[in-house]
Design a protein around this motif. Structure first.
Motif, PDB file in Angstrom:
ATOM      1  N   LYS A 222       0.828  -1.199   0.000  1.00 22.76           N
ATOM      2  CA  LYS A 222       0.000   0.000   0.000  1.00 22.76           C
ATOM      3  C   LYS A 222       0.870   1.259   0.000  1.00 22.76           C
ATOM      4  CE  LYS A 222      -3.898   2.184   2.380  1.00 22.76           C
ATOM      5  NZ  LYS A 222      -4.870   2.069   3.522  1.00 22.76           N
ATOM      6  N   GLN A 223       1.972   1.202   0.739  1.00 17.96           N
ATOM      7  CA  GLN A 223       2.867   2.355   0.823  1.00 17.96           C
ATOM      8  C   GLN A 223       3.480   2.705  -0.526  1.00 17.96           C
ATOM      9  OE1 GLN A 223       5.534   0.862   3.791  1.00 17.96           O
ATOM     10  NE2 GLN A 223       4.151   1.249   5.509  1.00 17.96           N
ATOM     11  N   SER A 224       3.755   1.698  -1.354  1.00 22.75           N
ATOM     12  CA  SER A 224       4.437   1.951  -2.623  1.00 22.75           C
ATOM     13  C   SER A 224       3.506   2.074  -3.820  1.00 22.75           C
ATOM     14  CB  SER A 224       5.457   0.840  -2.896  1.00 22.75           C
ATOM     15  OG  SER A 224       4.827  -0.422  -2.990  1.00 22.75           O
ATOM     16  N   GLU A 225       2.256   1.640  -3.679  1.00 18.18           N
ATOM     17  CA  GLU A 225       1.362   1.667  -4.845  1.00 18.18           C
ATOM     18  C   GLU A 225       1.091   3.099  -5.317  1.00 18.18           C
ATOM     19  OE1 GLU A 225      -2.874  -0.173  -6.449  1.00 18.18           O
ATOM     20  OE2 GLU A 225      -2.027  -0.854  -4.546  1.00 18.18           O
ATOM     21  N   PHE A 244      12.352   1.398  -9.308  1.00 18.01           N
ATOM     22  CA  PHE A 244      13.253   0.507  -8.570  1.00 18.01           C
ATOM     23  C   PHE A 244      12.964   0.514  -7.071  1.00 18.01           C
ATOM     24  CE2 PHE A 244      16.244   1.578 -12.189  1.00 18.01           C
ATOM     25  CZ  PHE A 244      16.205   0.311 -12.757  1.00 18.01           C
ATOM     26  N   ILE A 245      13.317  -0.578  -6.392  1.00 17.40           N
ATOM     27  CA  ILE A 245      13.125  -0.682  -4.942  1.00 17.40           C
ATOM     28  C   ILE A 245      13.856   0.422  -4.180  1.00 17.40           C
ATOM     29  CG2 ILE A 245      13.461  -2.149  -2.904  1.00 17.40           C
ATOM     30  CD1 ILE A 245      13.087  -4.581  -4.774  1.00 17.40           C
ATOM     31  N   PRO A 246      15.122   0.762  -4.512  1.00 18.67           N
ATOM     32  CA  PRO A 246      15.775   1.853  -3.776  1.00 18.67           C
ATOM     33  C   PRO A 246      15.027   3.180  -3.872  1.00 18.67           C
ATOM     34  CG  PRO A 246      17.397   0.572  -4.959  1.00 18.67           C
ATOM     35  CD  PRO A 246      16.062   0.084  -5.430  1.00 18.67           C
ATOM     36  N   LEU A 247      14.322   3.416  -4.979  1.00 16.69           N
ATOM     37  CA  LEU A 247      13.513   4.628  -5.104  1.00 16.69           C
ATOM     38  C   LEU A 247      12.391   4.625  -4.073  1.00 16.69           C
ATOM     39  CD1 LEU A 247      12.703   7.220  -6.679  1.00 16.69           C
ATOM     40  CD2 LEU A 247      11.361   5.749  -8.195  1.00 16.69           C
ATOM     41  N   VAL A 248      11.744   3.484  -3.919  1.00 21.20           N
ATOM     42  CA  VAL A 248      10.679   3.342  -2.910  1.00 21.20           C
ATOM     43  C   VAL A 248      11.255   3.516  -1.513  1.00 21.20           C
ATOM     44  CG1 VAL A 248       9.077   1.696  -1.851  1.00 21.20           C
ATOM     45  CG2 VAL A 248       9.194   1.901  -4.337  1.00 21.20           C
ATOM     46  N   ALA A 249      12.385   2.852  -1.245  1.00 19.48           N
ATOM     47  CA  ALA A 249      13.007   2.952   0.079  1.00 19.48           C
ATOM     48  C   ALA A 249      13.350   4.400   0.409  1.00 19.48           C
ATOM     49  CB  ALA A 249      14.256   2.071   0.139  1.00 19.48           C
ATOM     50  N   ASP A 250      13.905   5.104  -0.560  1.00 18.78           N
ATOM     51  CA  ASP A 250      14.289   6.499  -0.346  1.00 18.78           C
ATOM     52  C   ASP A 250      13.065   7.355   0.008  1.00 18.78           C
ATOM     53  OD1 ASP A 250      16.425   8.577  -0.515  1.00 18.78           O
ATOM     54  OD2 ASP A 250      15.138   9.369  -2.103  1.00 18.78           O
ATOM     55  N   GLN A 251      11.973   7.152  -0.720  1.00 18.21           N
ATOM     56  CA  GLN A 251      10.766   7.937  -0.448  1.00 18.21           C
ATOM     57  C   GLN A 251      10.147   7.568   0.906  1.00 18.21           C
ATOM     58  OE1 GLN A 251       7.891   8.686  -3.567  1.00 18.21           O
ATOM     59  NE2 GLN A 251       9.374   8.184  -5.159  1.00 18.21           N
ATOM     60  N   ILE A 252      10.189   6.290   1.253  1.00 20.79           N
ATOM     61  CA  ILE A 252       9.652   5.851   2.544  1.00 20.79           C
ATOM     62  C   ILE A 252      10.449   6.472   3.689  1.00 20.79           C
ATOM     63  CG2 ILE A 252       9.520   3.832   4.084  1.00 20.79           C
ATOM     64  CD1 ILE A 252       8.545   2.207   1.705  1.00 20.79           C
TER      65      ILE A 252
END
Length: 300
Positions: A222-225, A244-252
């Motif tokens: 839900k956090q990344s959708e 990419f996953i690192p993009l999601v991690a960075d935003q989180i």
């Protein structure tokens, strides 16, 4: 509840020239995935989910089902170009799907337990699976994720420069950010440097880097959708852009949604990008078998 191992295996392997996800590297034709699953079972994982393209399904099942039957539950997730499940009905022309974080989102209706994500073509070592399994069973929370941090000198090639996601870590062991360094290499008898704009900068040999080994709860879907929907809207005319996953991690991290614990490991990482990497990987696995880390016949 035992954690799940989610394996990213939908890549096209265009630089390798064939489906490296199912190529044989061990003494009896074992794939790199075989060694990851073997280590995951030993570490206490309860299920393995393969993220693949649907046309790969039959080769994957033929290779892995006979080996894994009775050892661990298996599941298959299909990554596709179809964005209608995300409420996007516009046709967007692309040569390949939308990247690793989009691949993880494809599993959002099939995973209900803590899970980790790895690449199919990377060898990570048992220590990493053991530490990740412990984290996923004792520490993980919807606001507490993780990644395995490899020593940079345990991930480099003797044959040229590589790209690495260099982790910036705070005093509590949490990741602040990941900086992609595109030219990292050994120099002068073991020093590690990266080059940018013609300038070399030395890095400590125990600098931690991400090799795409992440730990999450299902809350990350839900956090990344919403991030993905925004990414598609901003990049629909850029067919090579990837989520990419690192993009999601960075935003989180930057939004304060969750922290990422960097779990250190001294394991040696190795992987395959080019066909020329195959004999190197075969040699590394042979050495591990000869030293007793793995049995000669992995699934006997």
């Amino acid at each position: 509840m035992k954690p799940t191992l989610l394996i990213l295996a939908a890549g096209m392997a265009s630089r390798y020239g064939s489906m490296k996800q199912v190529d044989g590297f061990g003494p009896n034709g074992e794939t790199i995935i075989d060694y990851s699953i073997y280590d995951a079972i030993k570490a206490g994982f309860g299920k393995v989910s393969f993220i693949i393209r649907e046309e790969f399904a039959e080769p994957f099942k033929a290779i892995f089902e006979p080996k894994l039957a009775g050892r661990i539950e298996t599941d298959y997730v299909y990554q596709s170009y179809d964005l209608k499940p995300f409420g996007i009905y516009k046709e967007i022309e692309r040569g390949k799907p939308w990247g690793t974080a989009h691949a993880v989102l494809a599993a959002r209706n099939q995973i209900n337990e803590p899970f980790c994500v790895i690449n199919a073509d990377d060898f990570y070592g048992y220590d990493s699976f053991e530490k990740m399994a412990k984290f996923l069973t004792t520490e993980v929370a919807d606001d507490r994720y993780s990644l395995i941090g490899y020593q940079i000198d345990k991930t480099l090639s003797d044959y040229g420069s590589v790209s690495r996601g260099v982790c910036k870590v705070d005093d509590n062991g949490n990741m602040i950010e990941v900086n992609e360094r595109t030219q990292v290499y050994f120099k002068d008898g073991g020093k590690v440097v990266y080059e940018e704009g013609g300038v070399e900068t030395e890095l400590s040999t125990d600098t931690r880097v991400s090799m795409n080994f992440w730990g999450f709860t299902p809350a990350v879907f839900k956090q990344s959708e919403e991030m993905f929907l925004d990414f598609v809207a901003a990049n629909e005319d850029k067919p090579k852009s990837e989520f990419f996953i690192p993009l999601v991690a960075d935003q989180i991290i930057k939004s304060g949604i969750a922290s990422f614990k960097v779990i250190p490991t001294a394991s040696k990482w190795f992987g395959v990008t080019y066909k020329e990497d195959k004999p190197i990987v075969q040699k590394c696995i042979s050495e591990l078998v000869n030293s007793g880390v793995y049995p000669e016949n992995l699934w006997a």
